[in-house]
Design a protein around this motif. Sequence first.
Motif, mmCIF file in Angstrom:
data_model
loop_
_atom_site.group_PDB
_atom_site.id
_atom_site.type_symbol
_atom_site.label_atom_id
_atom_site.label_comp_id
_atom_site.label_asym_id
_atom_site.label_seq_id
_atom_site.Cartn_x
_atom_site.Cartn_y
_atom_site.Cartn_z
ATOM 1 N N ALA A 26 1.130 -1.068 0.010
ATOM 2 C CA ALA A 26 0.201 0.028 -0.228
ATOM 3 C C ALA A 26 1.444 1.423 0.170
ATOM 4 C CB ALA A 26 -1.378 0.013 1.161
ATOM 5 N N LEU A 30 0.866 3.889 -3.119
ATOM 6 C CA LEU A 30 0.256 5.266 -2.865
ATOM 7 C C LEU A 30 1.130 5.629 -3.013
ATOM 8 C CD1 LEU A 30 -1.453 6.993 -2.411
ATOM 9 C CD2 LEU A 30 -1.425 6.406 0.058
ATOM 10 N N ILE A 131 -7.553 6.571 -0.645
ATOM 11 C CA ILE A 131 -7.770 6.511 0.994
ATOM 12 C C ILE A 131 -8.892 6.379 1.332
ATOM 13 C CG2 ILE A 131 -6.877 6.601 2.846
ATOM 14 C CD1 ILE A 131 -4.425 6.937 2.476
ATOM 15 N N ARG A 134 -12.282 5.311 0.568
ATOM 16 C CA ARG A 134 -12.203 3.745 0.753
ATOM 17 C C ARG A 134 -12.265 2.920 1.697
ATOM 18 N NH1 ARG A 134 -11.111 1.422 -4.352
ATOM 19 N NH2 ARG A 134 -10.498 -0.324 -3.056
ATOM 20 N N CYS B 147 -4.375 -1.322 4.608
ATOM 21 C CA CYS B 147 -3.618 -1.322 3.800
ATOM 22 C C CYS B 147 -3.612 -1.965 2.617
ATOM 23 C CB CYS B 147 -2.627 -1.607 4.697
ATOM 24 S SG CYS B 147 -1.762 -1.066 5.203
ATOM 25 N N MET B 150 -6.337 -0.256 0.637
ATOM 26 C CA MET B 150 -5.736 0.711 -0.352
ATOM 27 C C MET B 150 -5.242 0.498 -1.413
ATOM 28 S SD MET B 150 -3.930 3.334 3.255
ATOM 29 C CE MET B 150 -2.735 3.505 1.923
#
Lengths: 165, 165
Positions: A26, A30, A131, A134, B147, B150
């Motif tokens: 993640a 990201l 983020i 979600r 996580c 994400m």
Amino acid sequence: MSNEPAAEPRWLSDEEQYAWQCYLHATTLLEDHLDRQLQRDAGMPHVYYGLLVQLSRAPRRRMRMTELAQNAKITRSRLSHAIARLEKNGWVVREDCPSDKRGQNAYLTDEGMRVLEKAAPGHVAAVRAAIFDRLSPEQIGHLAEICRAMADGLQPKGADLPWLR
Amino acid sequence: MSNEPAAEPRWLSDEEQYAWQCYLHATTLLEDHLDRQLQRDAGMPHVYYGLLVQLSRAPRRRMRMTELAQNAKITRSRLSHAIARLEKNGWVVREDCPSDKRGQNAYLTDEGMRVLEKAAPGHVAAVRAAIFDRLSPEQIGHLAEICRAMADGLQPKGADLPWLR
DNA sequence: CAGCCATTGTTAAACCTTCAAGAACTTACC
DNA sequence: GGTAAGTTCTTGAAGGTTTAACAATGGCTG
């Protein structure tokens, strides 16, 4: 404690290993995503954007180098290079600090401010999409709590970096 | 959706802003910390260590470049450079892939394996100290869940990087 | 099988980060 | 006030990453 060969390392449990894996995926994805998004839309990496944000929130849009580095969690050296680049772009200028002749203030120029305001909506949208859209409100709370605990354990005391390490 | 000037950007709520702040601090501090820890104790950055770990778990300690890049969530280009460096260290070697003449396998050498085994305990200890010793089991579960959500939203479909972006 | 598009992996150049060292200044202490 | 130690910021070099472009090969479609 860190000198002995560590007789028997405590490996990660399955749950821990899984969480660690997820965390790494993640965070890498990201950070890459945001770096590209900002590089494309604003011509700078995520960290640089963060510096402009800090400055924009500071009293007279200026801040001492060290303070800025602390807030952004980066070394002074890194900041020095970064500000040099932002200065070339005309988005920031350096000024001597009146009260301490060693010090420098970074000042966010009007042009820098414009660039920031132009980039902000797209950036927030990206962050939101990645983020906050979600996660449930409870998850957002948990995330904050978890990250706070982690950051607490990593904060200050170190050699050249009074805060990092 | 990304073409229109976005009439009214949905800014972050206070809770979201706080969580985002915490997230940024925690992830930056941790990545820096682990990078330094591994650079000091094993002579390589965290990402490179992750590559060795992947290889060590692969069937015959070898893996196709693309697959390795996918697992590590990095671009092929970055991997190419990384493997070149690891090869200089004698920790990895490249081999032609038998079934696809375009392909390359990265193979973890015995020496690479030794370096990895030597570095592993210290690294696990660092990860543990930074995260798992500071979180409750429930928090660890939450973290994994968060996580995963994400990462799910950031996975594949993109230009040169079929997986990144 | 010919042509065309996709995939694989590498490369060069520009850029960013780290590390170690150093110049300039401040502070504490005698 | 003079010296030693600490702080602030910068710098250059070495190394890592990104981007775009490319050569080589594979695979599909007619």
